[in-house]
Design an enzyme around this catalytic site. Sequence first.
Site, PDB file in Angstrom:
ATOM      1  N   VAL A  29       0.858  -1.074  -0.151  1.00 30.12           N
ATOM      2  CA  VAL A  29      -0.044  -0.068  -0.036  1.00 30.12           C
ATOM      3  C   VAL A  29       1.040   1.285  -0.164  1.00 30.12           C
ATOM      4  O   VAL A  29       0.633   2.249  -0.497  1.00 30.12           O
ATOM      5  CB  VAL A  29      -0.921   0.126   1.241  1.00 30.12           C
ATOM      6  CG1 VAL A  29      -1.648   1.245   1.168  1.00 30.12           C
ATOM      7  CG2 VAL A  29      -1.881  -1.144   1.066  1.00 30.12           C
ATOM      8  N   GLU A  30       2.084   1.238   0.943  1.00 32.54           N
ATOM      9  CA  GLU A  30       2.900   2.464   0.702  1.00 32.54           C
ATOM     10  C   GLU A  30       3.567   2.586  -0.540  1.00 32.54           C
ATOM     11  O   GLU A  30       3.729   3.795  -0.698  1.00 32.54           O
ATOM     12  CB  GLU A  30       3.861   2.272   2.004  1.00 32.54           C
ATOM     13  CG  GLU A  30       3.075   2.262   3.237  1.00 32.54           C
ATOM     14  CD  GLU A  30       2.750   3.581   3.726  1.00 32.54           C
ATOM     15  OE1 GLU A  30       3.120   4.848   2.938  1.00 32.54           O
ATOM     16  OE2 GLU A  30       2.345   4.121   4.848  1.00 32.54           O
ATOM     17  N   SER A  31       4.268   1.779  -0.979  1.00 34.65           N
ATOM     18  CA  SER A  31       5.053   1.867  -2.310  1.00 34.65           C
ATOM     19  C   SER A  31       4.935   1.157  -3.423  1.00 34.65           C
ATOM     20  O   SER A  31       5.761   1.288  -4.431  1.00 34.65           O
ATOM     21  CB  SER A  31       6.539   1.783  -1.856  1.00 34.65           C
ATOM     22  OG  SER A  31       6.814   0.536  -1.465  1.00 34.65           O
TER      23      SER A  31
END
Length: 131
Positions: A29-31
């Site tokens: 989800v972050e990267s």
Amino acid sequence: KSIDISPVIQKHAEKYQLDPWLLRGVIEVESAFHPRARSCVGAGGLMQLMPGTASYLGCRDRFDPDQNIAAGAKYLRMMVDRFGDYDLAIAAYNAGPGNVEKFGGVPPFAETQNYVRKVKRAWQWRPDSAH
């Protein structure tokens, strides 16, 4: 060119007693698994650490997958220990622990509520071999 970060995830998941699939969900989800990812607010690396958070957690190079995941896992563990609840820990990872305390739960920010949903969805998905 891409490196296999599974062993790195596994190593830090074991060290901080976290489900490796939770770490993988946060990274997704972050990267989207891009070690050199940067956000518009200055977060960087696989687990999108802000420069101050990274240095506080002893991460000198946010774009080094091993250092980044080590610091992100450590921070996530701190949030799990602090709140005793994965939804709140995931929300704190996104919005900061102060906001989780202020609202007494997942903050009412659309971004954070979506973030918790997305991480949990990514965490629940796992290949059959993992069951």
